[in-house]
Design a protein around this motif. Structure first.
Motif, PDB file in Angstrom:
ATOM      1  N   MET A  63       0.826  -1.497  -0.259  1.00  0.00           N
ATOM      2  CA  MET A  63       0.267   0.355   0.024  1.00  0.00           C
ATOM      3  C   MET A  63       0.852   1.026  -0.014  1.00  0.00           C
ATOM      4  N   SER A  64       1.992   1.390  -0.184  1.00  0.00           N
ATOM      5  CA  SER A  64       2.790   2.233  -0.530  1.00  0.00           C
ATOM      6  C   SER A  64       3.592   3.236  -1.106  1.00  0.00           C
ATOM      7  N   ASN A  65       2.338   1.995  -2.853  1.00  0.00           N
ATOM      8  CA  ASN A  65       2.568   2.098  -3.872  1.00  0.00           C
ATOM      9  C   ASN A  65       4.106   2.431  -4.515  1.00  0.00           C
ATOM     10  N   SER A  66       4.822   3.248  -5.525  1.00  0.00           N
ATOM     11  CA  SER A  66       5.507   2.995  -6.598  1.00  0.00           C
ATOM     12  C   SER A  66       6.204   4.829  -5.732  1.00  0.00           C
ATOM     13  N   GLN A  67       7.576   3.734  -5.351  1.00  0.00           N
ATOM     14  CA  GLN A  67       8.298   4.732  -4.717  1.00  0.00           C
ATOM     15  C   GLN A  67       9.988   4.644  -5.555  1.00  0.00           C
ATOM     16  N   SER A 110      14.645   7.619 -13.552  1.00  0.00           N
ATOM     17  CA  SER A 110      13.856   7.145 -12.965  1.00  0.00           C
ATOM     18  C   SER A 110      14.156   5.872 -12.959  1.00  0.00           C
ATOM     19  N   LEU A 111      13.737   5.106 -11.606  1.00  0.00           N
ATOM     20  CA  LEU A 111      13.896   3.981 -11.163  1.00  0.00           C
ATOM     21  C   LEU A 111      12.985   4.073  -9.870  1.00  0.00           C
ATOM     22  N   ALA A 112      12.112   3.239  -9.919  1.00  0.00           N
ATOM     23  CA  ALA A 112      10.979   2.477  -9.354  1.00  0.00           C
ATOM     24  C   ALA A 112      11.178   1.415  -8.852  1.00  0.00           C
ATOM     25  N   VAL A 113      10.038   1.640  -7.154  1.00  0.00           N
ATOM     26  CA  VAL A 113       9.737  -0.200  -7.065  1.00  0.00           C
ATOM     27  C   VAL A 113       8.376   0.046  -6.453  1.00  0.00           C
ATOM     28  N   CYS A 114       7.897  -0.791  -6.696  1.00  0.00           N
ATOM     29  CA  CYS A 114       6.189  -0.569  -6.660  1.00  0.00           C
ATOM     30  C   CYS A 114       5.641  -2.910  -5.473  1.00  0.00           C
ATOM     31  N   PHE A 115       5.427  -2.511  -5.660  1.00  0.00           N
ATOM     32  CA  PHE A 115       4.908  -4.202  -5.537  1.00  0.00           C
ATOM     33  C   PHE A 115       3.307  -4.184  -5.213  1.00  0.00           C
ATOM     34  N   ILE A 116       2.955  -5.454  -6.339  1.00  0.00           N
ATOM     35  CA  ILE A 116       1.755  -5.416  -7.205  1.00  0.00           C
ATOM     36  C   ILE A 116       0.969  -7.116  -6.869  1.00  0.00           C
ATOM     37  N   HIS A 117       0.190  -7.340  -6.791  1.00  0.00           N
ATOM     38  CA  HIS A 117      -0.712  -8.510  -7.405  1.00  0.00           C
ATOM     39  C   HIS A 117      -0.843  -9.005  -6.310  1.00  0.00           C
ATOM     40  N   HIS A 118      -1.010  -8.751  -4.931  1.00  0.00           N
ATOM     41  CA  HIS A 118      -0.824  -9.629  -3.531  1.00  0.00           C
ATOM     42  C   HIS A 118      -2.510 -10.547  -3.677  1.00  0.00           C
ATOM     43  N   GLU A 131       0.158 -16.307   1.271  1.00  0.00           N
ATOM     44  CA  GLU A 131       0.625 -15.420   0.232  1.00  0.00           C
ATOM     45  C   GLU A 131       1.183 -14.929   0.406  1.00  0.00           C
ATOM     46  N   SER A 132       1.489 -13.774  -0.856  1.00  0.00           N
ATOM     47  CA  SER A 132       2.342 -13.213  -1.845  1.00  0.00           C
ATOM     48  C   SER A 132       1.851 -12.323  -2.523  1.00  0.00           C
ATOM     49  N   MET A 133       3.376 -11.348  -2.623  1.00  0.00           N
ATOM     50  CA  MET A 133       2.559  -9.847  -3.910  1.00  0.00           C
ATOM     51  C   MET A 133       4.040 -10.174  -4.877  1.00  0.00           C
ATOM     52  N   LYS A 134       4.180  -9.340  -5.425  1.00  0.00           N
ATOM     53  CA  LYS A 134       5.070  -8.778  -6.902  1.00  0.00           C
ATOM     54  C   LYS A 134       5.477  -8.065  -6.180  1.00  0.00           C
ATOM     55  N   MET A 135       7.607  -8.339  -6.363  1.00  0.00           N
ATOM     56  CA  MET A 135       8.138  -6.871  -6.305  1.00  0.00           C
ATOM     57  C   MET A 135       8.825  -6.590  -7.755  1.00  0.00           C
ATOM     58  N   VAL A 136       8.374  -4.851  -8.062  1.00  0.00           N
ATOM     59  CA  VAL A 136       8.672  -4.998  -9.159  1.00  0.00           C
ATOM     60  C   VAL A 136       9.095  -3.385  -9.345  1.00  0.00           C
ATOM     61  N   VAL A 137      10.526  -3.837 -10.102  1.00  0.00           N
ATOM     62  CA  VAL A 137      11.312  -2.622 -10.322  1.00  0.00           C
ATOM     63  C   VAL A 137      11.022  -2.364 -11.887  1.00  0.00           C
ATOM     64  N   SER A 138      10.943  -1.235 -12.406  1.00  0.00           N
ATOM     65  CA  SER A 138      10.834  -0.280 -13.667  1.00  0.00           C
ATOM     66  C   SER A 138      11.533   1.369 -13.994  1.00  0.00           C
ATOM     67  N   THR A 139      11.754   0.978 -14.754  1.00  0.00           N
ATOM     68  CA  THR A 139      11.824   2.871 -15.024  1.00  0.00           C
ATOM     69  C   THR A 139      11.199   3.581 -15.421  1.00  0.00           C
ATOM     70  N   PRO A 141       6.560   3.458 -15.686  1.00  0.00           N
ATOM     71  CA  PRO A 141       5.192   2.481 -15.699  1.00  0.00           C
ATOM     72  C   PRO A 141       5.196   1.043 -17.084  1.00  0.00           C
ATOM     73  N   ASP A 142       5.531   1.135 -17.463  1.00  0.00           N
ATOM     74  CA  ASP A 142       5.620   0.319 -19.160  1.00  0.00           C
ATOM     75  C   ASP A 142       6.935  -0.466 -19.151  1.00  0.00           C
ATOM     76  N   ARG A 143       7.818  -0.234 -18.415  1.00  0.00           N
ATOM     77  CA  ARG A 143       9.560  -0.946 -18.961  1.00  0.00           C
ATOM     78  C   ARG A 143       9.658  -1.402 -17.318  1.00  0.00           C
ATOM     79  N   TRP A 144       9.637  -2.824 -16.918  1.00  0.00           N
ATOM     80  CA  TRP A 144      10.035  -3.483 -16.178  1.00  0.00           C
ATOM     81  C   TRP A 144      11.320  -4.033 -16.012  1.00  0.00           C
ATOM     82  N   VAL A 145      11.988  -3.547 -15.650  1.00  0.00           N
ATOM     83  CA  VAL A 145      13.453  -4.053 -14.798  1.00  0.00           C
ATOM     84  C   VAL A 145      13.398  -5.631 -14.121  1.00  0.00           C
TER      85      VAL A 145
END
Length: 187
Positions: A63-67, A110-118, A131-139, A141-145
């Protein structure tokens, strides 16, 4: 229930941070943690329908969104795939010798982390909740690293909460920060 979740997050915030650092490999500075707490507050993460007393650390992150993680340090035990992904797929990023995520050039990074898909599911073996979630690091929203599924380890969180006295190595400055940002929400 939301009051119990808030109280647990505040009182156990150093342990929440410990688990997130361990599972993500990102050191999360005090400034970034404060931003995450403020976002969690603004998003009313404690009211999220999937929030329970067992999943407090992970729903906090969720719930901390993209940072932005530019300027953050990676732990020595970070996933090597995360380091390689940043170096290979984020063209303007580099990892310094002291493991800080930095810009290679003076260009904007621009490089951010967000947590999605709980996700919640039943364990096939014992029928317990997984339970799980996905950690995504991206440059952007459309370019996942990099992406990684993070399983929630309810037992480890409960074990940490149960450690008291001299055995508990607490970081009370983190607890105080959580109290500053969220404390007035407690009734």
């Amino acid at each position: 229930m939301s009051q119990k979740i808030l109280r647990t997050l505040i009182e156990q915030f150093d342990r929440v941070v410990y688990l997130l650092r361990k599972q993500t490999g990102i050191q999360f500075s005090r400034n970034l943690l404060r931003k995450m707490l403020e976002t969690y507050r603004a998003e009313k993460g404690y009211l999220y329908i999937g929030a329970t007393l067992l999943n407090v650390p992970w729903i906090f992150a969720y719930m901390s969104n993209s940072q932005s993680i530019v300027g953050q340090y990676l732990r020595e035990d970070s996933d090597p795939d995360l380091i390689l992904a940043i170096q290979d797929r984020a063209p303007n990023a580099m990892i310094s010798d002291d493991r800080q995520i930095c810009r290679k050039t003076k260009d904007f990074l621009s490089l951010a982390v967000c947590f999605i898909h709980h996700r919640e599911s039943k364990d096939r073996d014992d029928g317990g909740l997984m339970e799980s979630m996905k950690m995504v690091v991206s440059t952007d929203p459309d370019r996942w690293v990099h992406q990684k599924v993070i399983p929630f380890d309810h037992q480890e969180f409960q074990r940490l909460v149960q450690i008291h006295g001299e055995k508990a190595r607490r970081q009370m400055d983190l607890v105080e920060m959580a109290k500053e940002v969220l404390g007035d929400l407690l009734s």
